[in-house]
Design an enzyme around this catalytic site. Structure first.
Site, PDB file in Angstrom:
ATOM      1  N   GLY A   1     -94.571 -51.021  -8.184  1.00 34.89           N
ATOM      2  CA  GLY A   1     -93.919 -52.117  -8.127  1.00 34.89           C
ATOM      3  C   GLY A   1     -94.419 -53.528  -6.677  1.00 34.89           C
TER       4      GLY A   1
ATOM      5  N   GLY B   1     -93.162 -48.987  -5.732  1.00 30.88           N
ATOM      6  CA  GLY B   1     -91.607 -49.101  -5.387  1.00 30.88           C
ATOM      7  C   GLY B   1     -90.650 -47.519  -4.217  1.00 30.88           C
TER       8      GLY B   1
ATOM      9  N   GLU C   1     -98.057 -44.997 -13.269  1.00 37.76           N
ATOM     10  CA  GLU C   1     -96.975 -44.101 -13.979  1.00 37.76           C
ATOM     11  C   GLU C   1     -96.456 -43.217 -14.014  1.00 37.76           C
ATOM     12  OE1 GLU C   1     -96.048 -48.424 -11.934  1.00 37.76           O
ATOM     13  OE2 GLU C   1     -97.489 -48.079 -13.273  1.00 37.76           O
TER      14      GLU C   1
ATOM     15  N   ASP D   1     -94.284 -50.106 -15.300  1.00 37.24           N
ATOM     16  CA  ASP D   1     -92.241 -51.293 -15.446  1.00 37.24           C
ATOM     17  C   ASP D   1     -93.359 -52.072 -14.678  1.00 37.24           C
ATOM     18  OD1 ASP D   1     -92.474 -50.287 -13.007  1.00 37.24           O
ATOM     19  OD2 ASP D   1     -90.012 -49.754 -13.084  1.00 37.24           O
TER      20      ASP D   1
END
Length: 386
Positions: A146, A98, A169, A177
């Site tokens: 992402g 992301g 992350e 996530d």
């Protein structure tokens, strides 16, 4: 947002760098140049999604999500669309994650992007998981964060010798996530926990061996594979699987290579079966082998808060549905946006690039149970709902 309001917002910031980033995002939100960031095409029997930001390693932003989601839903209902292919432009990356720098800057500016981005990204992850049409992700090149969310929940994931997978992350004060709490604990043994806490990178055929990819194809054959899939006439799921299997069976690169972590898996399963991060660290220290000490060194650089969040996320996620996991992860994302470590991690890794984040708290024992519990608390009416 009108020009006057925008400049009023900008006047609150001295940093021209920050202002430029937010302005860039606002420009990207308009469909004039956002359309080129993702290509959505009907080709042959398929809908083809091309992530088209090669200069940014196809990093995913909100305007891309807002184009992909409705098109995915349309193709799912279209009787003439028999499969969906997603790929990245440029050859270097499928999707490196992301566009978190924009998210961090926007959060500091009190813009709603940090809420909208995670909410809509997780909705897209769920839509990929529940997609009624065969969904094929060509994960050639860098596939992280992402990018993993855009691929791993689909039915078919095709890796090549250039594939590079990671969930890094914890190094930026976040957590793995995009449904990491669902798919990571379902990998073999404690491999998922190891990948989540260390951000360990898997390359090439190892992405297949780990269970992240369903097939492996030599990169020089990827174009031919796509052509053969597009040329299928009203294919069944079985027809599609047969084409993928044929290419997989013919791939020769690193065919006889054993999984890079094979020799360490028994130890990984033992070390990472602990219920606390402190116990995992103790296990690594007690082992004392060069591989154990290498992982210890890596873990000690990560955000202590992120490490604790992540371990609990995976433990809870192991018995939840994907939707339950994404609901939990949305709560975690919003807690991280309101905290210190994520913004500090983005600063250290992506903005100043000094690679020396100053975590707060800086020590695992300072991360209290209360602080941890707060990350997992319901957001009430703001919870993610499907």
């Amino acid at each position: 947002m009108g020009l006057r309001e925008m400049w009023r917002l900008m006047s609150r910031f001295n940093s021209s760098k920050r202002t430029n980033i937010i302005l860039q995002h606002l420009r990207m939100s308009k469909h004039t140049d956002a359309a080129a960031e993702v290509l959505l095409e009907r080709k042959g029997c398929a809908g083809v999604i091309t992530l088209n930001r090669p200069k940014f390693l196809n990093a995913l932003n909100l305007s891309m999500i807002r184009q992909i989601y409705p098109q995915l839903k349309k193709w799912e209902q279209d009787p003439e669309t028999f499969l969906i292919i997603i790929k990245g432009a440029g050859g270097k990356a499928f999707c490196a994650g992301g566009d978190i720098r924009v998210i961090s800057e926007a959060r500091k500016a009190n813009l709603k992007i940090a809420q909208d981005f995670f909410r809509e990204e997780y909705m897209l992850n769920n839509a990929i998981d529940s997609c009624q049409k065969p969904y094929i992700a060509l994960i050639h090149g860098i596939t992280m964060g992402g990018g993993v969310g855009l691929s791993v929940h689909g039915q078919f994931r095709v890796a090549t010798e250039k594939s590079l997978f990671a969930m890094p992350e914890t190094a930026i004060g976040l957590f793995p996530d995009v449904g990491g709490g669902y798919f990571l604990p379902r990998l073999q043994g404690k491999l998922g926990c190891f990948l989540a806490l260390t951000g360990f990178r898997l390359k090439g055929r190892d992405v297949y061996a780990a269970g992240i990819a369903t097939h492996f194809v030599d990169s020089e054959k990827l174009g031919m594979l796509e052509e053969d899939l597009l040329a299928l006439k009203s294919p069944s799921e079985e027809n599609i699987a047969d084409v993928l299997e044929t290419y997989h069976a013919k791939s020769k690169i690193d065919q006889d290579k054993s999984f890079i972590l094979e020799e360490h898996m028994d130890k990984i399963n033992s070390w990472f079966s602990a219920n606390t991060v402190e116990q995992i660290i103790e296990n690594l220290q007690r082992d004392g082998s060069s591989f154990a000490l290498e992982q210890l060194k890596v873990i000690n650089k990560m955000s202590p808060t992120s490490l604790k969040i992540t371990l609990r996320q995976l433990m809870e996620g192991s018995s939840k549905t994907l939707q339950e996991v994404l609901t939990m992860e949305y709560r975690l994302s919003q807690a991280c946006m309101g905290g210190h470590d994520f913004h500090e991690g983005v600063r250290a890794v992506l903005i100043d690039k000094d690679q020396s984040p100053k975590w707060k708290p800086a020590d695992l024992k300072e991360v209290t149970d209360e602080a941890l519990n707060n990350h997992f608390k319901s957001l009430g009416s703001n919870d993610l709902k499907f």
